[in-house]
Design a protein around this motif. Sequence first.
Motif, mmCIF file in Angstrom:
data_model
loop_
_atom_site.group_PDB
_atom_site.id
_atom_site.type_symbol
_atom_site.label_atom_id
_atom_site.label_comp_id
_atom_site.label_asym_id
_atom_site.label_seq_id
_atom_site.Cartn_x
_atom_site.Cartn_y
_atom_site.Cartn_z
ATOM 1 N N GLU A 39 0.819 -1.229 0.000
ATOM 2 C CA GLU A 39 0.000 0.000 0.000
ATOM 3 C C GLU A 39 0.846 1.268 0.000
ATOM 4 O O GLU A 39 0.358 2.346 -0.300
ATOM 5 N N GLY A 40 2.121 1.150 0.372
ATOM 6 C CA GLY A 40 2.968 2.323 0.499
ATOM 7 C C GLY A 40 4.059 2.382 -0.537
ATOM 8 O O GLY A 40 3.872 1.968 -1.685
ATOM 9 N N VAL A 41 5.209 2.892 -0.121
ATOM 10 C CA VAL A 41 6.374 2.998 -1.000
ATOM 11 C C VAL A 41 7.635 2.710 -0.189
ATOM 12 O O VAL A 41 7.635 2.787 1.037
ATOM 13 N N GLU A 42 8.707 2.382 -0.889
ATOM 14 C CA GLU A 42 10.036 2.260 -0.306
ATOM 15 C C GLU A 42 10.984 3.076 -1.173
ATOM 16 O O GLU A 42 10.715 3.315 -2.351
ATOM 17 N N ALA A 43 12.120 3.483 -0.580
ATOM 18 C CA ALA A 43 13.118 4.260 -1.314
ATOM 19 C C ALA A 43 14.463 3.560 -1.246
ATOM 20 O O ALA A 43 14.874 3.071 -0.193
ATOM 21 N N TRP A 44 15.135 3.513 -2.391
ATOM 22 C CA TRP A 44 16.429 2.840 -2.516
ATOM 23 C C TRP A 44 17.390 3.723 -3.279
ATOM 24 O O TRP A 44 16.984 4.495 -4.140
ATOM 25 N N ILE A 45 18.696 3.560 -3.000
ATOM 26 C CA ILE A 45 19.707 4.222 -3.826
ATOM 27 C C ILE A 45 19.567 3.631 -5.233
ATOM 28 O O ILE A 45 19.401 2.431 -5.405
ATOM 29 N N ASN A 46 19.624 4.483 -6.236
ATOM 30 C CA ASN A 46 19.368 4.098 -7.626
ATOM 31 C C ASN A 46 20.605 3.470 -8.280
ATOM 32 O O ASN A 46 21.145 3.983 -9.254
ATOM 33 N N ARG A 47 21.044 2.343 -7.714
ATOM 34 C CA ARG A 47 22.250 1.709 -8.247
ATOM 35 C C ARG A 47 22.226 0.230 -7.896
ATOM 36 O O ARG A 47 22.027 -0.144 -6.741
ATOM 37 N N CYS A 48 22.481 -0.600 -8.879
ATOM 38 C CA CYS A 48 22.579 -2.037 -8.657
ATOM 39 C C CYS A 48 23.755 -2.323 -7.735
ATOM 40 O O CYS A 48 24.781 -1.647 -7.797
ATOM 41 N N THR A 49 23.614 -3.339 -6.893
ATOM 42 C CA THR A 49 24.684 -3.702 -5.962
ATOM 43 C C THR A 49 25.813 -4.459 -6.650
ATOM 44 O O THR A 49 26.904 -4.566 -6.106
ATOM 45 N N HIS A 50 25.572 -4.953 -7.853
ATOM 46 C CA HIS A 50 26.594 -5.708 -8.588
ATOM 47 C C HIS A 50 27.590 -4.786 -9.273
ATOM 48 O O HIS A 50 28.786 -4.964 -9.202
ATOM 49 N N GLU A 51 27.086 -3.806 -9.989
ATOM 50 C CA GLU A 51 27.904 -2.802 -10.672
ATOM 51 C C GLU A 51 27.218 -1.467 -10.510
ATOM 52 O O GLU A 51 26.074 -1.405 -10.123
ATOM 53 N N ALA A 52 27.905 -0.400 -10.839
ATOM 54 C CA ALA A 52 27.321 0.934 -10.683
ATOM 55 C C ALA A 52 26.327 1.229 -11.810
ATOM 56 O O ALA A 52 26.395 2.259 -12.466
ATOM 57 N N GLN A 53 25.402 0.324 -12.019
ATOM 58 C CA GLN A 53 24.373 0.466 -13.048
ATOM 59 C C GLN A 53 23.144 1.119 -12.423
ATOM 60 O O GLN A 53 22.650 0.658 -11.403
ATOM 61 N N ARG A 54 22.655 2.205 -13.040
ATOM 62 C CA ARG A 54 21.441 2.855 -12.553
ATOM 63 C C ARG A 54 20.241 1.955 -12.835
ATOM 64 O O ARG A 54 20.103 1.415 -13.928
ATOM 65 N N LEU A 55 19.379 1.799 -11.850
ATOM 66 C CA LEU A 55 18.167 0.990 -12.017
ATOM 67 C C LEU A 55 17.115 1.775 -12.799
ATOM 68 O O LEU A 55 16.401 1.225 -13.611
ATOM 69 N N ASP A 56 17.007 3.069 -12.519
ATOM 70 C CA ASP A 56 16.143 3.971 -13.277
ATOM 71 C C ASP A 56 17.071 4.906 -14.030
ATOM 72 O O ASP A 56 17.786 5.710 -13.442
ATOM 73 N N THR A 57 17.097 4.794 -15.345
ATOM 74 C CA THR A 57 18.003 5.601 -16.165
ATOM 75 C C THR A 57 17.352 6.893 -16.637
ATOM 76 O O THR A 57 17.841 7.533 -17.555
ATOM 77 N N GLY A 58 16.252 7.258 -15.999
ATOM 78 C CA GLY A 58 15.556 8.489 -16.364
ATOM 79 C C GLY A 58 14.235 8.229 -17.064
ATOM 80 O O GLY A 58 13.493 9.155 -17.373
ATOM 81 N N ARG A 59 13.928 6.962 -17.304
ATOM 82 C CA ARG A 59 12.674 6.611 -17.980
ATOM 83 C C ARG A 59 11.784 5.748 -17.086
ATOM 84 O O ARG A 59 10.868 5.101 -17.557
ATOM 85 N N GLY A 60 12.122 5.686 -15.814
ATOM 86 C CA GLY A 60 11.379 4.834 -14.891
ATOM 87 C C GLY A 60 12.099 3.516 -14.712
ATOM 88 O O GLY A 60 12.744 3.014 -15.626
ATOM 89 N N ALA A 61 12.000 2.967 -13.507
ATOM 90 C CA ALA A 61 12.635 1.681 -13.226
ATOM 91 C C ALA A 61 11.822 0.562 -13.857
ATOM 92 O O ALA A 61 10.593 0.597 -13.846
ATOM 93 N N ALA A 62 12.509 -0.420 -14.401
ATOM 94 C CA ALA A 62 11.829 -1.604 -14.937
ATOM 95 C C ALA A 62 11.330 -2.415 -13.742
ATOM 96 O O ALA A 62 12.103 -2.757 -12.855
ATOM 97 N N MET A 63 10.033 -2.685 -13.727
ATOM 98 C CA MET A 63 9.415 -3.398 -12.609
ATOM 99 C C MET A 63 8.597 -4.571 -13.147
ATOM 100 O O MET A 63 7.978 -4.473 -14.196
ATOM 101 N N ARG A 64 8.624 -5.686 -12.378
ATOM 102 C CA ARG A 64 7.768 -6.815 -12.717
ATOM 103 C C ARG A 64 7.482 -7.605 -11.446
ATOM 104 O O ARG A 64 8.409 -7.962 -10.714
ATOM 105 N N ASP A 65 6.233 -7.883 -11.192
ATOM 106 C CA ASP A 65 5.811 -8.700 -10.051
ATOM 107 C C ASP A 65 6.416 -8.231 -8.736
ATOM 108 O O ASP A 65 6.928 -9.024 -7.950
ATOM 109 N N GLY A 66 6.391 -6.913 -8.507
ATOM 110 C CA GLY A 66 6.890 -6.373 -7.251
ATOM 111 C C GLY A 66 8.397 -6.382 -7.121
ATOM 112 O O GLY A 66 8.929 -6.309 -6.018
#
Length: 138
Positions: A39-66
């Motif tokens: 019902e709410g939201v969570e906030a995360w640093i916008n970077r994959c833990t594997h490499e310094a890859q942005r999860l949201d590159t400015g077009r929205g984060a790719a999301m599937r099944d939560g």
Amino acid sequence: MDGTRLTTVETVHENRSWLFTIRDQYGEPDEAILVPCEEGVEAWINRCTHEAQRLDTGRGAAMRDGQIICPKHGSMFDSCSGYCDNGEAADTTLPSVDVTVGDGVVYLTDDDFSFAHEGEIEDEDEDDGPASTSHIGF
């Protein structure tokens, strides 16, 4: 409500993510994303833990099944816990950013960060140094 107003829960759920720039205690910018969580939201640093890859590159984060999907190698992070159980980032958790929801509004309440602006980090050094005219990408 203490904290800095960011956006509404409804906006995050409608758009699937909300990108914003924060500054650490030294004034250094970083990016964070708000993602829907039950019902709410969570906030995360916008970077994959594997490499310094942005999860949201400015077009929205790719999301599937939560889950938030890393666009580089496909690791998937639970939007509520930040934990990844697959791919290159398996057994890691995204760094969290503290937020609070009050009356449907999301507030930044993390003492380690201050809100800079909505959207991605703006390149303040854009005009410094030579620019490449090469058509070859790296």
